[in-house]
Design a protein around this motif. Structure first.
Motif, PDB file in Angstrom:
ATOM      1  N   VAL A   1      52.498 -74.176   0.666  1.00  0.00           N
ATOM      2  CA  VAL A   1      52.227 -72.796   1.090  1.00  0.00           C
ATOM      3  C   VAL A   1      51.105 -72.229   0.227  1.00  0.00           C
ATOM      4  CG1 VAL A   1      53.162 -70.473   1.396  1.00  0.00           C
ATOM      5  CG2 VAL A   1      54.630 -72.470   1.773  1.00  0.00           C
ATOM      6  N   ARG A   2      50.083 -71.722   0.895  1.00  0.00           N
ATOM      7  CA  ARG A   2      48.961 -71.078   0.197  1.00  0.00           C
ATOM      8  C   ARG A   2      49.024 -69.574   0.443  1.00  0.00           C
ATOM      9  NH1 ARG A   2      44.278 -74.328  -0.562  1.00  0.00           N
ATOM     10  NH2 ARG A   2      42.962 -72.643   0.231  1.00  0.00           N
ATOM     11  N   THR A   3      48.782 -68.779  -0.584  1.00  0.00           N
ATOM     12  CA  THR A   3      48.779 -67.324  -0.437  1.00  0.00           C
ATOM     13  C   THR A   3      47.554 -66.761  -1.142  1.00  0.00           C
ATOM     14  OG1 THR A   3      50.135 -67.011  -2.417  1.00  0.00           O
ATOM     15  CG2 THR A   3      51.283 -67.175  -0.311  1.00  0.00           C
ATOM     16  N   SER A   4      46.667 -66.139  -0.369  1.00  0.00           N
ATOM     17  CA  SER A   4      45.469 -65.526  -0.935  1.00  0.00           C
ATOM     18  C   SER A   4      44.809 -64.682   0.142  1.00  0.00           C
ATOM     19  CB  SER A   4      44.489 -66.591  -1.445  1.00  0.00           C
ATOM     20  OG  SER A   4      44.067 -67.430  -0.381  1.00  0.00           O
ATOM     21  N   VAL A   5      43.845 -63.879  -0.259  1.00  0.00           N
ATOM     22  CA  VAL A   5      43.030 -63.128   0.678  1.00  0.00           C
ATOM     23  C   VAL A   5      41.614 -63.711   0.631  1.00  0.00           C
ATOM     24  CG1 VAL A   5      44.388 -61.022   0.427  1.00  0.00           C
ATOM     25  CG2 VAL A   5      42.470 -61.401  -1.111  1.00  0.00           C
ATOM     26  N   PRO A   6      40.856 -63.563   1.747  1.00  0.00           N
ATOM     27  CA  PRO A   6      41.156 -62.825   2.963  1.00  0.00           C
ATOM     28  C   PRO A   6      41.703 -63.715   4.073  1.00  0.00           C
ATOM     29  CG  PRO A   6      38.830 -63.364   2.939  1.00  0.00           C
ATOM     30  CD  PRO A   6      39.417 -63.929   1.661  1.00  0.00           C
ATOM     31  N   ALA A   7      42.235 -63.069   5.115  1.00  0.00           N
ATOM     32  CA  ALA A   7      42.817 -63.799   6.237  1.00  0.00           C
ATOM     33  C   ALA A   7      41.797 -64.656   6.974  1.00  0.00           C
ATOM     34  CB  ALA A   7      43.462 -62.809   7.209  1.00  0.00           C
ATOM     35  N   SER A   8      40.592 -64.135   7.146  1.00  0.00           N
ATOM     36  CA  SER A   8      39.599 -64.844   7.962  1.00  0.00           C
ATOM     37  C   SER A   8      39.320 -66.247   7.441  1.00  0.00           C
ATOM     38  CB  SER A   8      38.287 -64.056   8.015  1.00  0.00           C
ATOM     39  OG  SER A   8      38.432 -62.879   8.755  1.00  0.00           O
ATOM     40  N   LEU A   9      39.318 -66.412   6.118  1.00  0.00           N
ATOM     41  CA  LEU A   9      39.009 -67.734   5.587  1.00  0.00           C
ATOM     42  C   LEU A   9      40.137 -68.726   5.838  1.00  0.00           C
ATOM     43  CD1 LEU A   9      36.658 -66.124   4.416  1.00  0.00           C
ATOM     44  CD2 LEU A   9      36.829 -67.527   2.357  1.00  0.00           C
ATOM     45  N   HIS A  10      41.386 -68.261   5.793  1.00  0.00           N
ATOM     46  CA  HIS A  10      42.492 -69.139   6.180  1.00  0.00           C
ATOM     47  C   HIS A  10      42.358 -69.550   7.649  1.00  0.00           C
ATOM     48  CE1 HIS A  10      44.700 -68.750   2.477  1.00  0.00           C
ATOM     49  NE2 HIS A  10      44.856 -67.441   2.608  1.00  0.00           N
ATOM     50  N   LEU A  11      41.993 -68.595   8.483  1.00  0.00           N
ATOM     51  CA  LEU A  11      41.896 -68.879   9.916  1.00  0.00           C
ATOM     52  C   LEU A  11      40.740 -69.832  10.217  1.00  0.00           C
ATOM     53  CD1 LEU A  11      42.820 -65.335  11.166  1.00  0.00           C
ATOM     54  CD2 LEU A  11      44.051 -67.438  11.716  1.00  0.00           C
ATOM     55  N   LEU A  12      39.656 -69.769   9.461  1.00  0.00           N
ATOM     56  CA  LEU A  12      38.601 -70.770   9.596  1.00  0.00           C
ATOM     57  C   LEU A  12      39.168 -72.166   9.338  1.00  0.00           C
ATOM     58  CD1 LEU A  12      35.601 -69.206   7.609  1.00  0.00           C
ATOM     59  CD2 LEU A  12      36.072 -69.029  10.053  1.00  0.00           C
ATOM     60  N   ASN A  13      40.011 -72.253   8.333  1.00  0.00           N
ATOM     61  CA  ASN A  13      40.585 -73.552   7.982  1.00  0.00           C
ATOM     62  C   ASN A  13      41.569 -74.052   9.034  1.00  0.00           C
ATOM     63  OD1 ASN A  13      39.206 -74.108   5.557  1.00  0.00           O
ATOM     64  ND2 ASN A  13      40.566 -72.731   4.422  1.00  0.00           N
ATOM     65  N   VAL A  14      42.295 -73.135   9.682  1.00  0.00           N
ATOM     66  CA  VAL A  14      43.146 -73.550  10.796  1.00  0.00           C
ATOM     67  C   VAL A  14      42.277 -74.094  11.927  1.00  0.00           C
ATOM     68  CG1 VAL A  14      44.816 -72.825  12.540  1.00  0.00           C
ATOM     69  CG2 VAL A  14      44.999 -71.934  10.203  1.00  0.00           C
ATOM     70  N   ALA A  15      41.231 -73.369  12.263  1.00  0.00           N
ATOM     71  CA  ALA A  15      40.338 -73.815  13.345  1.00  0.00           C
ATOM     72  C   ALA A  15      39.706 -75.163  13.030  1.00  0.00           C
ATOM     73  CB  ALA A  15      39.257 -72.764  13.597  1.00  0.00           C
TER      74      ALA A  15
END
Length: 272
Positions: free
Chosen positions: A195-209
């Motif tokens: 589990v990773r927890t950090s900001v911002p959301a957009s960068l996590h979503l780039l990694n999902v994509a």
């Protein structure tokens, strides 16, 4: 200097709009990169807010005229922390310094984002990472890309093998939301691999994509930090819903983006 305005007499494709949006976010990112370096000191909340606003203004001075030239009749979302549905029509949803607090603390996780929303659906988005030079783009119905290369979500089919992530939507969050975030992290620590927890959301979503991580969830949230990633993940073959598996809209109280193979497992964990 802004680009030459598009003639209203000539039909403009969304693909052309996206290309010009990319130029705008790259220019804004270049200006923010020049301001990046040492930690910006601040002793009070007021000093912090002034420093955040200075970064925002630097990027907006470039983004606003360029994007307004592209779609003069489109509305403009003034506050990147705003949530909920938008009025009818076209709107620019922009985060001039996504991860702004990271920028001020000399951390590398920040970006510039611009998304065109039409009748409450994102139709194109550009997310530029000035420190790496990468630009992530998505066009509704035409896929997601990074610098022209197609993006695809992961093929992970079991949550126990999944790398998942979450983010704090905003400071000073409602107590019930904070408690829900904490319990969801605990649940995922039992059910997922990491589990990773950090900001911002957009960068996590780039990694999902891009298939680097398998799921991202968030409670509450703003349009500017979720709409770009929602379009990127969808166009890369991922699934978007709320945390209970219902269709996600900007009015939803939670958000989940996941590879198809672990979406159901993530919903089950977050719904406990």
């Amino acid at each position: 200097m802004s680009e030459t305005p598009l003639s209203p007499a000539v039909p403009v494709s969304d693909a052309d709009l996206l290309a010009r949006t990319v130029t705008a976010v790259r220019a804004a990112g270049s200006a923010l990169r020049e301001r990046f370096g040492d930690v910006v000191p601040h002793r009070t909340r007021e000093e912090l807010m002034r420093a955040l606003a200075a970064n925002d203004d630097t990027a907006l001075d470039i983004l606003r005229p360029r994007l307004t030239d592209l779609r003069p009749d489109a509305g403009w979302v003034e506050d990147e922390l705003d949530g909920g549905a938008l009025p009818a029509g076209e709107w620019w949803v922009v985060d001039p310094a996504e991860g702004n607090v990271n920028h001020l603390h000399a951390l590398p996780e920040w970006a510039v984002t611009a998304t065109l929303v039409r009748e409450n659906r994102p139709v194109l988005t550009a997310v530029h990472l000035p420190l790496t030079g990468e630009t992530y783009t998505a066009l509704a119905g035409a896929g997601a890309h990074v610098d022209g290369r197609p993006l695809h979500v992961s093929r992970t089919a079991d949550l126990v093998l999944g790398i998942v992530a979450t983010s704090q939507a905003r400071p000073d969050e409602d107590e019930k939301v904070v408690q829900r975030v904490g319990s969801s992290i605990t649940a995922m620590l039992f059910d997922a691999l990491v589990v990773r927890t950090s900001v911002p959301a957009s960068l996590h979503l780039l990694n999902v994509a891009a298939g680097r991580i398998d799921a991202f969830w968030q409670f509450a949230g703003a349009r500017a930090d979720l709409l770009p990633g929602a379009l990127l993940v969808t166009e890369a073959g991922g699934r978007i819903s709320d945390a209970e598996g219902r269709p996600w809209t900007p009015r939803s109280e939670s958000f989940l983006a996941a590879a198809p193979g672990i979406h159901a497992g993530a919903v089950a964990t977050l719904s406990r």
